[in-house]
Structures are given as structure tokens and as C-alpha cells.
Design a protein around this motif. Structure first.
Motif, PDB file in Angstrom:
ATOM      1  N   GLY A 165      19.420  31.008  49.540  1.00 38.70           N
ATOM      2  CA  GLY A 165      18.799  31.454  50.783  1.00 38.70           C
ATOM      3  C   GLY A 165      18.791  30.403  51.873  1.00 38.70           C
ATOM      4  N   THR A 166      19.797  29.525  51.883  1.00 43.24           N
ATOM      5  CA  THR A 166      19.818  28.422  52.848  1.00 43.24           C
ATOM      6  C   THR A 166      20.724  28.685  54.046  1.00 43.24           C
ATOM      7  OG1 THR A 166      21.579  27.337  51.575  1.00 43.24           O
ATOM      8  CG2 THR A 166      19.299  26.723  51.059  1.00 43.24           C
ATOM      9  N   SER A 167      21.450  29.796  54.039  1.00 38.87           N
ATOM     10  CA  SER A 167      22.372  30.081  55.143  1.00 38.87           C
ATOM     11  C   SER A 167      22.306  31.555  55.521  1.00 38.87           C
ATOM     12  CB  SER A 167      23.814  29.716  54.737  1.00 38.87           C
ATOM     13  OG  SER A 167      24.739  30.189  55.708  1.00 38.87           O
ATOM     14  N   PRO A 168      21.811  31.884  56.739  1.00 40.27           N
ATOM     15  CA  PRO A 168      21.761  33.286  57.184  1.00 40.27           C
ATOM     16  C   PRO A 168      23.142  33.928  57.216  1.00 40.27           C
ATOM     17  CG  PRO A 168      20.392  31.892  58.591  1.00 40.27           C
ATOM     18  CD  PRO A 168      21.190  30.975  57.717  1.00 40.27           C
ATOM     19  N   GLN A 169      24.148  33.130  57.599  1.00 43.33           N
ATOM     20  CA  GLN A 169      25.509  33.673  57.648  1.00 43.33           C
ATOM     21  C   GLN A 169      25.987  34.069  56.252  1.00 43.33           C
ATOM     22  OE1 GLN A 169      24.551  30.814  58.942  1.00 43.33           O
ATOM     23  NE2 GLN A 169      24.905  30.908  61.175  1.00 43.33           N
ATOM     24  N   ALA A 170      25.707  33.202  55.256  1.00 43.44           N
ATOM     25  CA  ALA A 170      26.114  33.501  53.891  1.00 43.44           C
ATOM     26  C   ALA A 170      25.394  34.734  53.364  1.00 43.44           C
ATOM     27  CB  ALA A 170      25.844  32.298  52.989  1.00 43.44           C
ATOM     28  N   ILE A 171      24.118  34.850  53.673  1.00 45.23           N
ATOM     29  CA  ILE A 171      23.333  36.013  53.227  1.00 45.23           C
ATOM     30  C   ILE A 171      23.932  37.304  53.775  1.00 45.23           C
ATOM     31  CG2 ILE A 171      21.087  37.152  53.394  1.00 45.23           C
ATOM     32  CD1 ILE A 171      19.810  34.361  53.413  1.00 45.23           C
ATOM     33  N   THR A 172      24.235  37.299  55.081  1.00 42.44           N
ATOM     34  CA  THR A 172      24.808  38.489  55.718  1.00 42.44           C
ATOM     35  C   THR A 172      26.157  38.844  55.106  1.00 42.44           C
ATOM     36  OG1 THR A 172      23.703  37.975  57.803  1.00 42.44           O
ATOM     37  CG2 THR A 172      25.581  39.490  57.890  1.00 42.44           C
ATOM     38  N   PHE A 173      27.006  37.818  54.935  1.00 43.53           N
ATOM     39  CA  PHE A 173      28.344  38.069  54.399  1.00 43.53           C
ATOM     40  C   PHE A 173      28.289  38.679  53.008  1.00 43.53           C
ATOM     41  CE2 PHE A 173      31.775  36.636  51.606  1.00 43.53           C
ATOM     42  CZ  PHE A 173      32.872  37.203  52.254  1.00 43.53           C
ATOM     43  N   TRP A 174      27.514  38.056  52.097  1.00 39.93           N
ATOM     44  CA  TRP A 174      27.531  38.489  50.703  1.00 39.93           C
ATOM     45  C   TRP A 174      26.835  39.840  50.510  1.00 39.93           C
ATOM     46  CZ3 TRP A 174      30.788  36.882  47.288  1.00 39.93           C
ATOM     47  CH2 TRP A 174      31.374  35.621  47.452  1.00 39.93           C
ATOM     48  N   GLU A 175      25.830  40.125  51.300  1.00 37.98           N
ATOM     49  CA  GLU A 175      25.189  41.438  51.208  1.00 37.98           C
ATOM     50  C   GLU A 175      26.162  42.536  51.634  1.00 37.98           C
ATOM     51  OE1 GLU A 175      21.597  41.197  53.451  1.00 37.98           O
ATOM     52  OE2 GLU A 175      20.469  40.193  51.836  1.00 37.98           O
ATOM     53  N   GLN A 176      26.923  42.277  52.692  1.00 37.16           N
ATOM     54  CA  GLN A 176      27.924  43.255  53.126  1.00 37.16           C
ATOM     55  C   GLN A 176      29.060  43.365  52.115  1.00 37.16           C
ATOM     56  OE1 GLN A 176      29.122  41.919  57.032  1.00 37.16           O
ATOM     57  NE2 GLN A 176      27.259  42.715  58.017  1.00 37.16           N
ATOM     58  N   TRP A 177      29.442  42.224  51.546  1.00 36.85           N
ATOM     59  CA  TRP A 177      30.547  42.223  50.589  1.00 36.85           C
ATOM     60  C   TRP A 177      30.190  43.023  49.349  1.00 36.85           C
ATOM     61  CZ3 TRP A 177      31.784  40.612  45.644  1.00 36.85           C
ATOM     62  CH2 TRP A 177      33.143  40.504  45.343  1.00 36.85           C
ATOM     63  N   LEU A 178      28.954  42.899  48.886  1.00 38.81           N
ATOM     64  CA  LEU A 178      28.524  43.649  47.703  1.00 38.81           C
ATOM     65  C   LEU A 178      28.507  45.150  47.960  1.00 38.81           C
ATOM     66  CD1 LEU A 178      25.652  41.606  46.006  1.00 38.81           C
ATOM     67  CD2 LEU A 178      27.830  42.293  45.017  1.00 38.81           C
ATOM     68  N   VAL A 179      28.123  45.541  49.189  1.00 36.51           N
ATOM     69  CA  VAL A 179      28.134  46.963  49.546  1.00 36.51           C
ATOM     70  C   VAL A 179      29.558  47.504  49.494  1.00 36.51           C
ATOM     71  CG1 VAL A 179      27.716  48.611  51.392  1.00 36.51           C
ATOM     72  CG2 VAL A 179      26.036  46.820  50.923  1.00 36.51           C
ATOM     73  N   GLN A 180      30.522  46.670  49.925  1.00 39.03           N
ATOM     74  CA  GLN A 180      31.918  47.092  49.955  1.00 39.03           C
ATOM     75  C   GLN A 180      32.584  47.006  48.585  1.00 39.03           C
ATOM     76  OE1 GLN A 180      33.555  44.440  52.885  1.00 39.03           O
ATOM     77  NE2 GLN A 180      32.424  45.383  54.597  1.00 39.03           N
ATOM     78  N   HIS A 181      32.001  46.224  47.674  1.00 47.47           N
ATOM     79  CA  HIS A 181      32.609  46.041  46.354  1.00 47.47           C
ATOM     80  C   HIS A 181      31.560  46.259  45.250  1.00 47.47           C
ATOM     81  CE1 HIS A 181      35.059  43.683  49.197  1.00 47.47           C
ATOM     82  NE2 HIS A 181      36.085  44.033  48.431  1.00 47.47           N
ATOM     83  N   PRO A 182      31.044  47.477  45.115  1.00 45.86           N
ATOM     84  CA  PRO A 182      30.016  47.741  44.102  1.00 45.86           C
ATOM     85  C   PRO A 182      30.491  47.514  42.669  1.00 45.86           C
ATOM     86  CG  PRO A 182      30.886  49.793  45.005  1.00 45.86           C
ATOM     87  CD  PRO A 182      31.439  48.688  45.856  1.00 45.86           C
ATOM     88  N   ASP A 183      31.813  47.562  42.450  1.00 42.30           N
ATOM     89  CA  ASP A 183      32.348  47.352  41.106  1.00 42.30           C
ATOM     90  C   ASP A 183      32.214  45.906  40.650  1.00 42.30           C
ATOM     91  OD1 ASP A 183      34.272  46.962  43.251  1.00 42.30           O
ATOM     92  OD2 ASP A 183      35.702  46.453  41.666  1.00 42.30           O
ATOM     93  N   ARG A 184      31.880  44.999  41.563  1.00 43.50           N
ATOM     94  CA  ARG A 184      31.745  43.584  41.218  1.00 43.50           C
ATOM     95  C   ARG A 184      30.293  43.176  40.993  1.00 43.50           C
ATOM     96  NH1 ARG A 184      35.605  41.320  39.289  1.00 43.50           N
ATOM     97  NH2 ARG A 184      35.273  39.295  40.265  1.00 43.50           N
ATOM     98  N   THR A 185      29.380  44.141  40.964  1.00 41.40           N
ATOM     99  CA  THR A 185      27.955  43.853  40.865  1.00 41.40           C
ATOM    100  C   THR A 185      27.600  43.080  39.606  1.00 41.40           C
ATOM    101  OG1 THR A 185      27.399  45.839  42.129  1.00 41.40           O
ATOM    102  CG2 THR A 185      25.632  44.854  40.812  1.00 41.40           C
ATOM    103  N   ASP A 186      28.134  43.507  38.463  1.00 35.17           N
ATOM    104  CA  ASP A 186      27.799  42.840  37.189  1.00 35.17           C
ATOM    105  C   ASP A 186      28.260  41.386  37.179  1.00 35.17           C
ATOM    106  OD1 ASP A 186      26.639  45.128  36.262  1.00 35.17           O
ATOM    107  OD2 ASP A 186      28.398  45.793  35.123  1.00 35.17           O
ATOM    108  N   VAL A 187      29.458  41.125  37.681  1.00 34.20           N
ATOM    109  CA  VAL A 187      29.970  39.755  37.702  1.00 34.20           C
ATOM    110  C   VAL A 187      29.131  38.894  38.634  1.00 34.20           C
ATOM    111  CG1 VAL A 187      31.949  38.302  38.280  1.00 34.20           C
ATOM    112  CG2 VAL A 187      32.310  40.508  37.168  1.00 34.20           C
ATOM    113  N   VAL A 188      28.755  39.446  39.777  1.00 33.74           N
ATOM    114  CA  VAL A 188      27.927  38.697  40.727  1.00 33.74           C
ATOM    115  C   VAL A 188      26.563  38.375  40.127  1.00 33.74           C
ATOM    116  CG1 VAL A 188      26.707  38.844  42.938  1.00 33.74           C
ATOM    117  CG2 VAL A 188      29.104  39.557  42.776  1.00 33.74           C
ATOM    118  N   LYS A 189      25.991  39.317  39.384  1.00 38.37           N
ATOM    119  CA  LYS A 189      24.696  39.065  38.744  1.00 38.37           C
ATOM    120  C   LYS A 189      24.801  37.923  37.738  1.00 38.37           C
ATOM    121  CE  LYS A 189      22.508  43.599  39.219  1.00 38.37           C
ATOM    122  NZ  LYS A 189      21.972  44.793  38.494  1.00 38.37           N
TER     123      LYS A 189
END
Length: 372
Positions: free
Chosen positions: A23-47
Motif C-alpha cells: 500500500g505504498t504506491s497509489p499508482q501501483a494500487i490502481t494498476f493492479w486492481e484494474q489488472w485483476l479485474v481484466q484477468h480474473p483467471d490469475r486470482t489464485d496465483v496473485v493470492k
């Protein structure tokens, strides 16, 4: 970066990903939240990757996580690359070049499957769960203050309710400035003696290495170092209840009043083994009198029923003696006690009346055929 082909360990080396988890970079937070929405199949690996990053941060909670994290990865990369280069008889390249992605594919199998996985298992896994000291103190409902004993002698801590905690070296205790909830909850990593002020309206709870000790008012010792495989609770006076943290929290969430645990009374101790998740109750190795001056007083029994002697022993040490009163009703003894220990007294009594005893689950069971 082609994140769609990343495995959990690959994400560890991505600074943007770590910034998102921390939680140290607002830009990173925005990017990864959008990326997860676009790639729901990668949820388990990200967790899985999230757990690894959080485990590292929990492990280095009091240090500089980024520096220590980078240092550990550098060491693993260095060792893996040296082994590989030695085998191929090629020069060892500078560490910066080893991070290049064209070489990462070769080094990954060595580092991840051998180096990093073993290192994480040995050094981080025990602290990474939801029952770790670091996690519990972060998620506490009240702001906490922490006392860390870095000295070689004990440190006394007086809590707001009057409870006195004697903290052993290399131990730490987190507690609220005031107990403003329905209970008095503290968190321990290490060993401490608690002399708890009685308050039936507010039970005192100690969270320590996958266990919860609940008391109203008593004195006892808790030893729960996260690097040790056993948690030990030893009662000096009063009565405490010890539970597996998982069982205790489930009962609270479901509203159950009865929780499976262990009740301890004076001179009893509980050992919780983290490897098999088993609670064991036993008598302490050297039981002490509830009032230390009692054993020093001479106790004389002349033609006394053995049941009277046993009753005196129970009151002196707070332990329970189990025996058949009918079998021993005809047994009279002439004995004098002064400085003998609990077990020495039992030895004398049992030899006198032809009985035997054994310690089972923190209680003493006496067997006898009686006296004629």
C-alpha cells in the motif's frame, strides 16, 4: 511485462507488485486492481504471491522490509547463479545482470524450487499465518503499545487494570493503553508471568502462538516463542482455561458458550504442540505449596485417617488426589512432615499404607487394596 505468464514467485521480484501489497504506491494500487479485474483467471496465483510478500513483511516487521527483502533475494540469486556457473564453467556475472529476464528462466528453477521455497518454509511459514503475533497485533481492535525486553533481566509491566506482567528476556508483549472493550486482551511472543487482577466482568485473554489463555484473576506463566514447537502454560494460583486459538475464535463467531479446551488449576501445566495441534495437561515437575511457608511448618498426624492426610496435601498444593475412600477407610497413620515436597509426602504415605500412585492429566491417582 507479461504478467499473464507469471507464477507466484515471479511476482516477488516485481517492485510494483510489492508496492501494491504494502500500500505504498497509489499508482501501483490502481494498476493492479484494474489488472485483476481484466484477468480474473490469475486470482489464485496473485493470492499466493500476496501471502509470500506479506510473509516477508511480517518476518521483518521491526526491520526495513525492502532492504532485508532485497538482501535475501540477492543472496539466493548469488548462490544459485554460482552453482549454475560453476557447473557450466562460465564466469559469474554481476548481480544486476543476473536479474535480467533472459537469465531468470534458467535461474528460476534452482532458486524457487530449492533456495527460496526451503528458506520461506524454514524461516517464514510459522509466522505467516493469521495466528502469528505480527498479524494479530496489526488486526487488533484497539491501538496497541508494545514492550520488548531486549535486556538480560526481567522487565515488569503494570497494565491499566492493575495486572502485573513480568516479561522475560527476548520476549515482547502488546497491549492497549486502556481496556475499553468487554475483555482484556493482550498478545505475547515469548515468556511472561501474569499476576492478573480479578474482574469477572472482563475476562483476561492472552493470545500466544496459536493458543488463547482465558482467566478472571490468577497468576500463571505463559511460554510461547514463535520459533519453538511447544506452548506451555503453568498455573501458580487460581484457575485458567487454555484453548486452541482456532477453536476459541470459531466459538466466538458462532456464539457458542462451550469451547473445547483445558482447565488448569495450581501446579498444573498445559503443553500445546504446534506440530500435531495437541493440548496436553500434566502436573508440573516440582509442585510448590500455594503458601510457601506451609511446608516449613511441622505437620503431625497421630493415628490419623489417611484421608485426612490426603486432604491436607490437597489444600497445601492445590492438586486433586483421586482415590477410593472406602478402600482406605481403615488406614490410620502416624506421620510428621516438615520440608518434604509433594511427591516425597506421597511416597511416604503410600509406602506406609501399601498403596501406589501415578500422575494422569495433571491429577494424582492413588491405588490401594486397603488396610486390614
Amino acid at each position: 511485462m507479461n504478467y499473464e505468464t507469471y507464477n507466484a514467485e515471479d511476482f516477488l521480484f516485481d517492485e510494483s507488485f510489492r508496492q501494491w501489497i504494502e500500500g505504498t504506491s497509489p499508482q501501483a494500487i490502481t494498476f493492479w486492481e484494474q489488472w485483476l479485474v481484466q484477468h480474473p483467471d490469475r486470482t489464485d496465483v496473485v493470492k499466493q504471491a500476496q501471502e509470500l510478500v506479506r510473509a516477508l513483511n511480517d518476518h521483518y516487521r521491526d526491520d526495513a522490509p525492502t532492504d532485508r527483502f532485497t538482501s535475501e533475494l540477492d543472496c539466493l540469486m548469488q548462490r544459485a547463479a554460482e552453482r549454475r556457473d560453476a557447473e557450466s564453467e562460465t564466469p559469474i556475472l554481476p548481480i544486476g545482470q543476473r536479474y535480467s529476464w533472459w537469465r531468470w528462466g534458467v535461474a528460476a528453477s534452482i532458486i524457487i524450487t530449492v533456495g527460496l521455497s526451503i528458506w520461506l518454509y524454514r524461516h517464514i511459514t510459522p509466522r505467516a499465518g493469521h495466528d502469528s503475533y505480527a498479524h494479530l497485533t496489526k488486526k487488533a481492535p484497539l491501538p496497541l503499545q508494545e514492550k520488548v525486553n531486549t535486556s538480560t533481566h526481567v522487565v515488569n509491566i503494570l497494565l491499566s487494570d492493575g495486572t502485573l506482567v513480568t516479561l522475560q528476556p527476548k520476549s515482547r508483549l502488546s497491549y492497549p493503553k486502556r481496556f475499553d472493550t468487554s475483555d482484556r486482551t493482550v498478545y505475547l511472543n515469548g515468556e511472561a508471568f501474569f499476576d492478573v487482577v480479578r474482574n469477572p466482568a472482563k475476562p483476561f485473554l492472552i493470545y500466544a502462538n496459536q493458543t488463547v489463555t482465558k482467566v478472571l484473576g490468577t497468576s500463571f506463566i505463559v511460554r510461547a516463542f514463535e520459533e519453538e514447537k511447544d506452548v506451555i502454560v503453568t498455573v501458580r494460583t487460581g484457575r485458567v482455561s487454555v484453548y486452541k486459538q482456532q477453536d476459541f475464535e470459531k466459538a466466538q463467531q458462532s456464539g457458542l458458550r462451550r469451547i473445547q479446551g483445558i482447565i488448569l488449576t495450581p501446579n498444573q501445566q498445559m503443553t500445546y504442540n504446534l506440530e500435531d495441534s495437541h493440548l496436553t495437561k500434566a502436573l508440573v515437575e516440582k509442585p510448590t505449596a500455594l503458601m510457601p511457608e506451609i511446608p516449613s511448618r511441622e505437620q503431625v498426624f497421630e493415628d490419623a485417617p489417611v484421608a485426612k492426610v490426603f486432604s491436607t496435601i490437597e489444600r497445601t498444593y492445590g492438586v486433586k488426589l483421586l482415590y477410593n475412600e472406602d478402600d482406605l477407610s481403615a488406614c490410620l497413620v502416624n506421620l510428621t512432615f516438615s520440608n518434604e515436597s509433594l511427591l516425597e509426602r506421597l511416597d511416604v504415605v503410600c509406602q506406609t499404607v501399601g498403596a501406589s500412585y501415578e500422575v494422569l492429566d495433571g491429577q494424582i491417582v492413588i491405588t490401594s487394596k486397603g488396610c486390614k
